[in-house]
Design an enzyme around this catalytic site. Structure first.
Site, mmCIF file in Angstrom:
data_model
loop_
_atom_site.group_PDB
_atom_site.id
_atom_site.type_symbol
_atom_site.label_atom_id
_atom_site.label_comp_id
_atom_site.label_asym_id
_atom_site.label_seq_id
_atom_site.Cartn_x
_atom_site.Cartn_y
_atom_site.Cartn_z
ATOM 1 N N LYS A 1 6.716 -0.835 7.716
ATOM 2 C CA LYS A 1 6.933 0.385 6.935
ATOM 3 C C LYS A 1 8.322 0.246 6.351
ATOM 4 O O LYS A 1 9.243 -0.237 7.020
ATOM 5 C CB LYS A 1 6.803 1.619 7.810
ATOM 6 C CG LYS A 1 7.665 1.584 9.031
ATOM 7 C CD LYS A 1 7.355 2.688 9.980
ATOM 8 C CE LYS A 1 8.085 2.420 11.290
ATOM 9 N NZ LYS A 1 7.786 3.282 12.350
ATOM 10 N N LYS B 1 2.120 4.566 1.675
ATOM 11 C CA LYS B 1 2.174 5.070 3.046
ATOM 12 C C LYS B 1 1.918 6.570 3.011
ATOM 13 O O LYS B 1 2.647 7.309 2.359
ATOM 14 C CB LYS B 1 3.526 4.782 3.692
ATOM 15 C CG LYS B 1 3.590 5.198 5.152
ATOM 16 C CD LYS B 1 4.873 4.716 5.802
ATOM 17 C CE LYS B 1 4.839 4.834 7.313
ATOM 18 N NZ LYS B 1 4.827 6.199 7.803
ATOM 19 N N GLU C 1 -5.921 7.218 7.698
ATOM 20 C CA GLU C 1 -4.997 8.328 7.929
ATOM 21 C C GLU C 1 -5.657 9.608 7.417
ATOM 22 O O GLU C 1 -6.308 9.566 6.362
ATOM 23 C CB GLU C 1 -3.731 7.994 7.113
ATOM 24 C CG GLU C 1 -2.542 8.844 7.392
ATOM 25 C CD GLU C 1 -1.638 8.303 8.503
ATOM 26 O OE1 GLU C 1 -2.040 7.373 9.241
ATOM 27 O OE2 GLU C 1 -0.546 8.850 8.645
ATOM 28 N N PHE D 1 -7.556 2.437 5.138
ATOM 29 C CA PHE D 1 -6.870 1.226 4.670
ATOM 30 C C PHE D 1 -7.334 -0.035 5.379
ATOM 31 O O PHE D 1 -6.869 -1.120 5.062
ATOM 32 C CB PHE D 1 -5.344 1.377 4.752
ATOM 33 C CG PHE D 1 -4.837 2.017 6.030
ATOM 34 C CD1 PHE D 1 -4.835 1.324 7.226
ATOM 35 C CD2 PHE D 1 -4.353 3.315 6.000
ATOM 36 C CE1 PHE D 1 -4.350 1.900 8.381
ATOM 37 C CE2 PHE D 1 -3.875 3.919 7.163
ATOM 38 C CZ PHE D 1 -3.877 3.200 8.359
ATOM 39 N N GLU E 1 0.847 -1.202 0.000
ATOM 40 C CA GLU E 1 0.000 0.000 0.000
ATOM 41 C C GLU E 1 0.872 1.237 0.000
ATOM 42 O O GLU E 1 2.028 1.178 0.407
ATOM 43 C CB GLU E 1 -0.868 0.042 1.276
ATOM 44 C CG GLU E 1 -1.883 -1.046 1.349
ATOM 45 C CD GLU E 1 -2.625 -1.028 2.681
ATOM 46 O OE1 GLU E 1 -2.677 0.039 3.320
ATOM 47 O OE2 GLU E 1 -3.117 -2.083 3.066
ATOM 48 N N ARG F 1 2.842 -3.807 17.681
ATOM 49 C CA ARG F 1 3.811 -3.423 16.672
ATOM 50 C C ARG F 1 4.454 -4.720 16.186
ATOM 51 O O ARG F 1 5.567 -5.055 16.536
ATOM 52 C CB ARG F 1 4.860 -2.494 17.288
ATOM 53 C CG ARG F 1 5.726 -1.780 16.296
ATOM 54 C CD ARG F 1 6.683 -0.832 16.996
ATOM 55 N NE ARG F 1 6.035 0.350 17.527
ATOM 56 C CZ ARG F 1 5.586 1.359 16.782
ATOM 57 N NH1 ARG F 1 5.726 1.321 15.479
ATOM 58 N NH2 ARG F 1 5.009 2.400 17.338
ATOM 59 N N ARG G 1 -3.006 9.197 12.116
ATOM 60 C CA ARG G 1 -3.911 8.052 12.153
ATOM 61 C C ARG G 1 -5.284 8.463 12.667
ATOM 62 O O ARG G 1 -5.390 9.225 13.635
ATOM 63 C CB ARG G 1 -3.300 7.019 13.118
ATOM 64 C CG ARG G 1 -3.932 5.649 13.089
ATOM 65 C CD ARG G 1 -3.454 4.897 11.891
ATOM 66 N NE ARG G 1 -3.868 3.513 11.888
ATOM 67 C CZ ARG G 1 -3.109 2.510 12.295
ATOM 68 N NH1 ARG G 1 -1.906 2.739 12.791
ATOM 69 N NH2 ARG G 1 -3.546 1.270 12.210
HETATM 70 P P1 AMP Z 1 5.171 5.220 11.718
HETATM 71 O O1 AMP Z 1 4.264 6.299 12.263
HETATM 72 O O2 AMP Z 1 6.367 5.758 10.994
HETATM 73 O O3 AMP Z 1 5.448 4.161 12.758
HETATM 74 O O4 AMP Z 1 4.357 4.440 10.576
HETATM 75 C C1 AMP Z 1 3.163 3.809 10.830
HETATM 76 C C2 AMP Z 1 2.028 4.772 10.584
HETATM 77 O O5 AMP Z 1 1.916 5.043 9.196
HETATM 78 C C3 AMP Z 1 0.686 4.215 10.939
HETATM 79 O O6 AMP Z 1 0.422 4.315 12.308
HETATM 80 C C4 AMP Z 1 -0.239 5.085 10.125
HETATM 81 O O7 AMP Z 1 -0.552 6.250 10.868
HETATM 82 C C5 AMP Z 1 0.609 5.499 8.941
HETATM 83 N N1 AMP Z 1 0.162 4.949 7.642
HETATM 84 C C6 AMP Z 1 0.172 5.640 6.486
HETATM 85 N N2 AMP Z 1 -0.275 4.901 5.471
HETATM 86 C C7 AMP Z 1 -0.597 3.690 5.980
HETATM 87 C C8 AMP Z 1 -1.108 2.487 5.409
HETATM 88 N N3 AMP Z 1 -1.385 2.359 4.125
HETATM 89 N N4 AMP Z 1 -1.315 1.434 6.261
HETATM 90 C C9 AMP Z 1 -1.036 1.543 7.574
HETATM 91 N N5 AMP Z 1 -0.546 2.649 8.161
HETATM 92 C C10 AMP Z 1 -0.314 3.715 7.376
#
Ligand code: AMP
Length: 598
Positions: free
Chosen positions: A456, A263, A329, A369, A261, A450, A268
């Site tokens: 990611k 990002k 998001e 998503f 997907e 997690r 969130r």
């Molecule tokens: P991080 O905040 O860097 O830990 O990355 C995870 C966060 O990316 C998630 O908590 C979401 O807020 C965001 N996110 C953005 N796009 C997506 C997606 N397609 N699926 C899941 N999370 C996503």
């Protein structure tokens, strides 16, 4: 249960350093809290023992600061004690529980009738756990002018009936400083032990309800069957599933196919929609009254952010028809709907005042998503692909519509082809998003975890500065742009390596890979302008370049490879930028590749 009993047990738990013994003590406390009141006391005790007054999912707070608490303590301690004295003592002693326990509150007991307390004077104040709970709910509910005074009055009424141990734990509870060494895992295990139910069933019930109190109550009243019957409730937020850092290589090794997907660089949100009005679990009726409404939006930490994000409310109103809980998001967008950086979303996210004005400055747009619940059915235990199909169905108003025409839907690709993943990555970056999320298509939704099921794409730990030694003319709309750039590094000691397949003479430069992704059309145009003057020769669409321009390149891994003359290949190279401050003579070397590879 008397609050004094709770305080005694808390003191014993605090004095007990061993974890296993703590679980046993908490379990006994929960068993003994079962008062024949439908489980109400056990629910309160399960929260208090970890320093929580309210369920984790509610946005309700006591909304009382330390100084109001010092004032209540001072008043209960007698006319010769001022809030400043309490603060001075705190500075000396270092902990509010010890400070509260150091006063003798009995002298003021005659005044407690004034604050609505029960002056039954049976040695202690005769305070019970449900009485404390009731007073704290009342305290939380006090709003508007004079509410701070009302809160202090209520708290004074409680302290006034406290023995020294009771005061210690009341003060800590009110200021969220319980600290008796009881965490969430301890309470979860203790509920299992106390009511003889498997811990994983307790865990599941906690995931759907986010309320240790309610889970303890149900475990006691209805056992395992009761826990298994607990479901998500529209209007009650769930913890968000989280992602780990990961690589495309790792994802393709671990799963037959990767779910891929875009990002989004936003914040969130969890959207709860119920056309019939949000129904909140009857166990907490006071909450139902003021949290009701048919659309609610929660943050990643389960805060209610509905009022700050009217666009999300409007989106739900316009596009949804059945009860649903969606995970997604919100992204800030400019006037053309193009995404703006994450910092812009933050300006909107928790805004309480002037939302309409803030909205004029920065608009937001939701992208979803995942789907946790649709039309009465919980989907947490369904695989991602099924949940995503439901999401599509929930969002699609018109069955003729292709997935990429469904507004607010984040697309999910399934593939085992690294090149396709790279294309998706390039499209995501071109559309102004952050990059990729890689997901296990068969995985269930694990709230608050997690885990390895969502990854990611890891940001580049190191980058390399490579000389651009070749390129290819693009196709179609990119026919006038140079792309697919050949990258080379210097061979420090001049040793000539295999120049397999490379048209470039070594000239102390050895090829290490090609970069084609992560570059927008705009950037390609710029790079073409920069590189065209250095074209040395052309052969069909292939171009050989004099070494002149240095690219900074990210990558996932360095592998040995017969394809490139350096003997190494960059796995998933990505364009980061042009190092206009560097000459080819400053580019990285084969030796550095060897070192980085380790
Ligand atoms: P991080 O905040 O860097 O830990 O990355 C995870 C966060 O990316 C998630 O908590 C979401 O807020 C965001 N996110 C953005 N796009 C997506 C997606 N397609 N699926 C899941 N999370 C996503």
């Amino acid at each position: 249960m008397e609050f004094a009993t709770f305080a005694d047990r808390a003191a014993a738990i605090e004095a007990e350093p061993a974890d296993l013994e703590t679980v046993a003590r908490v379990a006994t406390l929960l068993e003994d809290a079962a008062d024949g009141d439908g489980g109400r006391t056990v629910a309160v005790v399960a929260r208090y023992v970890q320093g929580r007054v309210f369920p984790a999912w509610t946005s309700r707070t006591l909304d009382i600061g330390p100084s109001a608490c010092y004032e209540a303590i001072a008043r209960a301690a007698g006319t010769n004690v001022s809030p400043d004295d309490v603060e001075d003592r705190l500075a000396e002693v270092g902990e509010i529980g010890d400070v509260a326990a150091s006063y003798d509150f009995g002298g003021q007991r005659g005044l407690s009738a004034f604050a609505g307390g029960d002056d039954s004077a049976n040695g202690g104040g005769g305070l019970t756990v449900p009485e404390v709970d009731e007073a704290l709910y009342e305290l939380a509910a006090a709003e508007g002018s004079g509410s701070q005074d009302r809160k202090v009055d209520l708290l004074f009424g409680l302290f006034n009936r406290c023995s020294s141990d009771e005061a210690r734990y009341l003060a800590r509870l009110v200021l969220s400083e319980m600290r008796i060494g009881v965490g969430e895992g301890t309470v979860r295990n203790a509920i299992g032990e106390a009511f003889d139910v498997p811990v994983e069933r307790v865990e599941r019930a906690l995931q759907v309800s986010n309320d240790y109190g309610e889970v303890a109550r149900v475990a006691r009243e209805d056992g395992r069957e009761g826990l298994d019957a607990m479901t998500l409730e529209v209007g009650r937020p769930v913890q968000a599933m989280l992602a780990q850092a990961g690589t495309v290589t790792g994802a393709l090794e671990d799963w037959d196919e990767a779910g891929v997907e875009w990002k989004y660089d936003g914040a969130r949100v969890q959207l709860h929609y119920d056309p019939g009005g949000v129904a909140i679990d009857g166990a907490d009726a006071t909450v139902a009254a003021d949290d009701a409404g048919e659309i609610r939006v929660f943050s990643r930490n389960m805060e209610d952010v509905t009022d700050a994000l009217p666009e999300v409310v409007e989106f739900a109103d316009e596009h949804l028809a059945e009860p649903a809980i969606l995970d997604g998001e919100v992204v800030a967008v400019d006037d053309d709907g193009e995404p703006l950086p994450f910092q812009e979303v933050l300006k909107r996210f928790r805004r309480k005042h002037d939302v309409a004005k803030a909205r004029e400055d920065v608009a937001v747009r939701p992208v979803f998503f995942d789907c946790l619940h649709a039309d009465g059915e919980d989907l947490l235990e369904e695989p991602l692909t099924t949940r995503h199909e439901r999401l599509e169905a929930v969002l699609r108003e018109d069955s003729e519509r292709e997935p990429d025409e469904v507004e607010g839907l984040s697309l999910l690709w399934r593939t085992d082809d690294p090149d396709e993943i790279e294309r998706i990555d390039a499209d995501a970056l071109e559309a102004g998003h952050e990059g990729l999320m890689l997901k296990d298509p068969d995985s269930t939704y694990s709230p608050g975890r997690r885990g390895k099921h969502w990854r990611k794409r890891k940001p580049d730990v190191e980058t390399l500065d490579c000389v651009v030694t070749g390129a290819e003319w693009g196709e179609g709309r990119r026919a006038t742009f140079l792309g697919t750039f050949e990258l080379s590094v210097r061979d420090g000691d001049g040793e000539k390596r295999r120049s397999a397949g490379s048209a470039v003479e070594p000239r102390n430069l050895e090829t290490v890979g090609k970069v084609a992704t992560g570059i927008t059309d705009e950037k390609l145009a710029e790079l073409t302008e920069l590189l065209e003057p250095h074209v040395a020769s052309e052969d069909g669409t292939r171009v050989e370049l004099e070494p002149a321009v240095v690219f900074e390149v990210g990558y996932e891994e360095i592998q040995t490879s017969p394809t490139y003359s350096s003997g190494y290949a960059l796995r998933f190279p990505r364009f980061v930028g042009v190092r206009s401050d560097k000459d080819p003579a400053d580019a990285d070397t084969v030796e550095r590749l060897e070192r980085l590879r380790g």
